[in-house]
Design a protein around this motif. Structure first.
Motif, PDB file in Angstrom:
ATOM      1  N   ALA A 159       0.959  -1.225  -0.070  1.00  0.00           N
ATOM      2  CA  ALA A 159      -0.098  -0.227  -0.041  1.00  0.00           C
ATOM      3  C   ALA A 159       0.830   1.301   0.091  1.00  0.00           C
ATOM      4  O   ALA A 159       0.585   2.239  -0.702  1.00  0.00           O
ATOM      5  N   ALA A 160       1.822   1.330   0.823  1.00  0.00           N
ATOM      6  CA  ALA A 160       2.831   2.586   0.985  1.00  0.00           C
ATOM      7  C   ALA A 160       3.576   2.677  -0.487  1.00  0.00           C
ATOM      8  O   ALA A 160       3.559   3.855  -0.985  1.00  0.00           O
ATOM      9  N   LEU A 161       3.821   1.567  -1.151  1.00  0.00           N
ATOM     10  CA  LEU A 161       4.571   1.652  -2.382  1.00  0.00           C
ATOM     11  C   LEU A 161       3.608   2.350  -3.449  1.00  0.00           C
ATOM     12  O   LEU A 161       3.939   3.226  -4.178  1.00  0.00           O
ATOM     13  N   LEU A 162       2.328   1.937  -3.554  1.00  0.00           N
ATOM     14  CA  LEU A 162       1.193   2.458  -4.324  1.00  0.00           C
ATOM     15  C   LEU A 162       0.953   3.799  -4.179  1.00  0.00           C
ATOM     16  O   LEU A 162       0.904   4.763  -5.285  1.00  0.00           O
ATOM     17  N   LEU A 163       0.959   3.937  -3.087  1.00  0.00           N
ATOM     18  CA  LEU A 163       0.595   5.633  -2.692  1.00  0.00           C
ATOM     19  C   LEU A 163       1.836   6.531  -2.744  1.00  0.00           C
ATOM     20  O   LEU A 163       1.686   7.993  -3.283  1.00  0.00           O
ATOM     21  N   GLN A 164       3.006   5.856  -2.777  1.00  0.00           N
ATOM     22  CA  GLN A 164       4.241   6.548  -3.091  1.00  0.00           C
ATOM     23  C   GLN A 164       4.453   6.990  -4.449  1.00  0.00           C
ATOM     24  O   GLN A 164       4.615   8.282  -4.840  1.00  0.00           O
ATOM     25  N   ARG A 165       4.130   5.987  -5.323  1.00  0.00           N
ATOM     26  CA  ARG A 165       4.233   6.345  -6.769  1.00  0.00           C
ATOM     27  C   ARG A 165       3.358   7.191  -7.069  1.00  0.00           C
ATOM     28  O   ARG A 165       3.361   7.944  -8.213  1.00  0.00           O
ATOM     29  N   GLN A 169       4.103  10.600  -9.205  1.00  0.00           N
ATOM     30  CA  GLN A 169       3.474  10.608 -10.600  1.00  0.00           C
ATOM     31  C   GLN A 169       2.587  11.678 -10.611  1.00  0.00           C
ATOM     32  O   GLN A 169       1.791  12.027 -11.813  1.00  0.00           O
ATOM     33  N   GLN A 170       2.005  12.005  -9.507  1.00  0.00           N
ATOM     34  CA  GLN A 170       1.053  13.002  -9.322  1.00  0.00           C
ATOM     35  C   GLN A 170      -0.350  12.568 -10.063  1.00  0.00           C
ATOM     36  O   GLN A 170      -0.964  13.162 -11.024  1.00  0.00           O
ATOM     37  N   SER A 171      -0.680  11.283  -9.999  1.00  0.00           N
ATOM     38  CA  SER A 171      -1.820  10.806 -10.681  1.00  0.00           C
ATOM     39  C   SER A 171      -2.306   9.482  -9.892  1.00  0.00           C
ATOM     40  O   SER A 171      -1.441   8.867  -9.269  1.00  0.00           O
ATOM     41  N   ARG A 172      -3.533   9.117 -10.327  1.00  0.00           N
ATOM     42  CA  ARG A 172      -4.216   7.890  -9.609  1.00  0.00           C
ATOM     43  C   ARG A 172      -3.857   6.682 -10.496  1.00  0.00           C
ATOM     44  O   ARG A 172      -3.707   5.559 -10.126  1.00  0.00           O
ATOM     45  N   SER A 173      -3.267   6.992 -11.629  1.00  0.00           N
ATOM     46  CA  SER A 173      -3.084   6.042 -12.828  1.00  0.00           C
ATOM     47  C   SER A 173      -1.628   5.935 -12.727  1.00  0.00           C
ATOM     48  O   SER A 173      -0.978   6.899 -13.308  1.00  0.00           O
ATOM     49  N   ILE A 174      -0.969   4.931 -12.069  1.00  0.00           N
ATOM     50  CA  ILE A 174       0.537   5.029 -11.965  1.00  0.00           C
ATOM     51  C   ILE A 174       1.133   3.835 -12.892  1.00  0.00           C
ATOM     52  O   ILE A 174       0.518   2.898 -13.266  1.00  0.00           O
ATOM     53  N   ASP A 210      -3.464  -3.543 -14.447  1.00  0.00           N
ATOM     54  CA  ASP A 210      -3.492  -3.806 -16.224  1.00  0.00           C
ATOM     55  C   ASP A 210      -1.909  -3.930 -16.427  1.00  0.00           C
ATOM     56  O   ASP A 210      -1.335  -2.974 -16.860  1.00  0.00           O
ATOM     57  N   GLY A 211      -1.015  -5.060 -16.257  1.00  0.00           N
ATOM     58  CA  GLY A 211      -0.003  -5.257 -16.293  1.00  0.00           C
ATOM     59  C   GLY A 211       0.837  -4.389 -15.447  1.00  0.00           C
ATOM     60  O   GLY A 211       0.924  -4.573 -14.147  1.00  0.00           O
ATOM     61  N   ARG A 212       1.818  -3.338 -15.776  1.00  0.00           N
ATOM     62  CA  ARG A 212       2.493  -2.471 -14.874  1.00  0.00           C
ATOM     63  C   ARG A 212       1.670  -1.356 -14.611  1.00  0.00           C
ATOM     64  O   ARG A 212       2.013  -0.336 -13.873  1.00  0.00           O
ATOM     65  N   ASN A 213       0.708  -1.146 -15.288  1.00  0.00           N
ATOM     66  CA  ASN A 213      -0.345   0.071 -14.963  1.00  0.00           C
ATOM     67  C   ASN A 213      -1.492  -0.145 -13.938  1.00  0.00           C
ATOM     68  O   ASN A 213      -1.965  -1.413 -14.015  1.00  0.00           O
TER      69      ASN A 213
END
Length: 223
Positions: A159-165, A169-174, A210-213
């Protein structure tokens, strides 16, 4: 690698923050250095080796790993262009490297001998101030890394990784630039544990994969 190109890389280095290309060029002319090349998979240093120089990556990527007595490896960090290698160990009383550092690609490093680097710090107050800030930032990074590795559950780490990315990236789509295996190694967990937690988050409606997205659907469920 031509001089203009590596000066461009060095302007991204925290050591030269707020300094122009011309100012960096003057420093390189005034304080002797050499460029060192590493091929992919070459060892830069083994854990326990003494930090003998002040080095900055100007091209390529180095990966830093820590190993347990049982042979388990954890990726601590990756060092790309502009990043200084083990700045906290350059002048340490015990300057033995705690990690093994290996080239993840073709790498070019700018190298100063310790005494030359000390002279640079004494001569240039801006570089000295930047070096002090760099040491402080390194301490903060290592403290957070230790907290993640030792105190967080696998679910909390992911969770911390996803929120950090998302913040970076200043986006919910990372986009996750690294493979699942590389991400798992960086968090000290098994690859299947990472995949399982991501799948759980998707089932719970927190994310869509979706893969790495990855799209963050409901940030409140990332806990």
């Amino acid at each position: 690698m031509d001089k203009d190109k590596y000066i461009e890389s060095l302007t991204k280095c925290p050591l030269f923050q707020d300094m122009s290309k011309a100012a960096v060029g003057v420093i390189l002319e005034s304080f002797p250095h050499r460029m060192v090349d590493y091929s992919k998979s070459d060892l830069y240093a083994l854990a326990g080796y003494s930090c003998r120089n002040a080095d900055i990556v100007v091209e390529g990527t180095l990966v830093c790993r820590m190993s347990s007595p049982g042979g388990k490896e954890v990726e601590v960090s990756r060092l790309g262009p502009g990043l200084m290698i083990a700045p906290a160990f350059v002048f340490a009383t015990n300057g033995n490297m705690p990690v093994t550092v290996q080239a993840a690609s073709e790498v070019v490093v700018l190298r100063w001998q310790k005494e030359t680097f000390r002279s640079l710090l004494n001569d240039n107050s801006q570089v000295l101030a930047n070096f002090i800030r760099l040491l402080s930032d390194t301490n903060v990074f290592l403290t957070r890394k230790l907290n993640m590795l030792s105190l967080m559950t696998v679910r909390e780490k992911v969770a911390a990784l996803l929120l950090q990315r998302a913040r970076e990236q200043q986006s919910r789509s990372i986009l996750l630039f690294r493979s699942r295996q590389e991400i798992a190694d960086s968090m000290g967990i098994q690859k299947f544990s990472l995949i399982r937690v991501l799948a759980d988050f998707e089932k719970e409606g927190a994310i869509k994969i979706d893969g790495r997205n990855i799209e963050i659907i409901d940030k409140s469920k990332l806990k």
